[in-house]
Scaffold this active site. Structure first.
Site, mmCIF file in Angstrom:
data_model
loop_
_atom_site.group_PDB
_atom_site.id
_atom_site.type_symbol
_atom_site.label_atom_id
_atom_site.label_comp_id
_atom_site.label_asym_id
_atom_site.label_seq_id
_atom_site.Cartn_x
_atom_site.Cartn_y
_atom_site.Cartn_z
ATOM 1 N N HIS A 317 0.848 -1.189 0.000
ATOM 2 C CA HIS A 317 0.000 0.000 0.000
ATOM 3 C C HIS A 317 0.884 1.240 0.000
ATOM 4 C CE1 HIS A 317 0.534 1.751 4.060
ATOM 5 N NE2 HIS A 317 0.837 0.502 4.422
ATOM 6 N N CYS A 318 0.292 2.371 -0.383
ATOM 7 C CA CYS A 318 0.913 3.691 -0.259
ATOM 8 C C CYS A 318 -0.153 4.633 0.297
ATOM 9 C CB CYS A 318 1.482 4.164 -1.600
ATOM 10 S SG CYS A 318 0.288 4.240 -2.934
ATOM 11 N N GLU A 319 -0.081 5.906 -0.014
ATOM 12 C CA GLU A 319 -1.062 6.812 0.577
ATOM 13 C C GLU A 319 -2.473 6.532 0.061
ATOM 14 O OE1 GLU A 319 -1.768 11.625 1.292
ATOM 15 O OE2 GLU A 319 -0.193 10.915 -0.066
ATOM 16 N N SER A 321 -2.832 4.061 -2.646
ATOM 17 C CA SER A 321 -2.690 2.794 -3.389
ATOM 18 C C SER A 321 -3.071 2.976 -4.861
ATOM 19 C CB SER A 321 -3.542 1.692 -2.762
ATOM 20 O OG SER A 321 -3.065 1.356 -1.480
ATOM 21 N N TYR A 359 -3.323 3.945 2.835
ATOM 22 C CA TYR A 359 -3.215 4.261 4.267
ATOM 23 C C TYR A 359 -4.239 5.299 4.695
ATOM 24 C CZ TYR A 359 -1.227 5.857 8.690
ATOM 25 O OH TYR A 359 -1.057 6.214 10.025
#
Length: 426
Positions: A317-319, A321, A359
């Site tokens: 995941h990232c901020e 996704s 996130y």
């Protein structure tokens, strides 16, 4: 002058001979003499002389053969006896012959030029005469006018005879269609001993959409197609249909241990946070690992020498996704596929997932599962310098390998571009 004297001498001799002949005139002898001279002239006469006779001016009494024959036939009908059987006086015959010969010699030079045209006209006249004679021979006219009006215009026997004859090359439309069916044109039989040609059949080519549709009919399987997925995946409302996507609720249940039984005693999971370091330090999911470059992915996921029977789950995941997390997940799957090119679909890391909405959504729902319980956006004003630094670092892979090995940066294994995203599909 010499030619005129010669012609006068010939005429005098003819007059003398004619005078002598009148003294001792015998009708029978004159007829025999005329017939003999006629046969002799017919034998000795050449085609050129005959053509010259035909081209004598209209003032003379010599006619063409067709005109003479027609006049003889008309005379035969009128007089009852053909003109050929009537006796002609010898004197008039000889005089006509002499005058004809003199005129022929005089007009020889002017008639030579028209020989070819006369020859062609004569051929046409003879063909027409033969056609007329054939029609008159086959034509039987009725005597009664009533029979003529009520009868047939053409007899069937004449039609059959004309059809049996070989006609010219020109084709004409028949007004009497035949009742016999036309024979079908049959192609010649091909040789049975001819070698059989090998047919090249076209193979079926499926595009990515068809393959994804076929995979969609099957239950959710992991990357090596050996087992079903441990975690429930989202089917609708997702951004990356080629990646297995889970919701924030599923990740929270995984952290809380609801899937420990499926993972086994030696199994486990790992959360990969692909955000920049200042974002990760500002707040992240409990137990997550910060990997934001491709070089770090290669080091963290080495090639395994033996098959791992224990199930290991990896959640990226990232901020949001939307970009960084999916790119690194596909990079890992691409390297894994390249290591097992000759052993498809085996994989070292078959079970990879992406967190839906990243996130930001997870922190809004389960902030208690985050440490520290904070959220620092990527574009936070307080971290502009850090953002430019890490952004340039991760983009350095586009300029070539080397240096720091950011996203797409160099490493021991280069990235091979794939034409299809199925290479990363699980």
């Amino acid at each position: 002058m010499a030619s005129k004297r010669l012609m006068l001498d010939v005429e005098e001799e003819d007059d003398e001979s004619g005078a002598c002949g009148q003294e001792n005139f015998d009708p029978h002898d004159a007829d025999m003499e005329y017939q003999a001279k006629r046969r002799k002239s017919a034998v000795q006469e050449t085609p050129l002389q005959w053509m010259l006779k035909r081209h004598i001016p209209a003032s003379t009494t010599v006619l063409s053969p067709i005109t003479e024959l027609s006049q003889n036939m008309n005379g035969a009908r009128l007089d009852g006896t053909p003109k050929s059987t009537q006796r002609i006086p010898a004197n008039r015959t000889l005089n006509n012959f002499n005058s004809l010969s003199s005129r022929t010699l005089g007009s020889f030079s002017s008639s030579c030029s028209s020989y070819e045209s006369g020859n062609s006209l004569d051929d046409e006249y003879m063909d027409m005469f033969e056609m007329e004679s054939a029609e008159n021979h086959n034509l039987e006219l009725p005597d009664d006018l009533e029979v003529l009006l009520s009868g047939q215009l053409k007899s069937e026997s004449n039609l059959e005879e004309m059809s049996n004859k070989k006609g010219s090359l020109r084709r004409c439309l028949s007004m009497y269609p035949s009742e016999q069916p036309e024979e079908a044109v049959q192609e010649p039989d091909q040789e049975t001993n001819m070698p059989m040609k090998k047919m090249q059949r076209k193979t079926l080519s499926m595009n990515d959409a068809e393959i994804m549709r076929a995979l969609g009919d099957e239950p959710e399987l992991i990357g090596d197609l050996s087992k079903p997925c441990t975690l429930p995946c989202l089917a609708t409302g997702i951004r990356h249909r080629d990646l297995k996507t889970i919701s924030s609720d599923t990740l929270a249940r995984l952290i809380q241990g609801e899937f420990d039984e499926q993972l086994g005693s030696q199994g486990g999971y790992e959360i990969i946070d692909c955000r920049y370091p200042y974002e990760f330090l500002g707040g992240h999911i409990r137990g997550a690992k910060n990997l934001y470059t491709r070089g770090q992915i290669q080091e963290a996921f080495p090639t395994l020498t033996s098959n791992q029977e224990n199930r290991r789950i990896y959640v990226f995941h990232c901020e949001f996704s939307s970009e960084r997390g999916p790119k690194l997940l596909r990079y890992l799957r691409s390297n894994d596929r390249s290591q097992h090119t000759h052993n498809y679909p085996a994989l070292d890391y078959p079970e990879l997932y992406i967190l839906h909405n990243g996130y930001k959504e997870f922190f809004g729902l389960y902030s208690q599962l985050c440490q520290p319980s904070q959220y620092v956006p990527m574009l936070a004003p307080a971290h502009n310098d850090e953002f430019r630094y890490f952004r340039a670092k991760t983009k350095s892979w586009q300029c070539g390998e080397g240096g720091d090995s950011g996203i797409g940066g160099g490493g021991s294994r280069g990235l091979r571009k794939s034409r299809s995203r199925l290479l990363y599909a699980e």
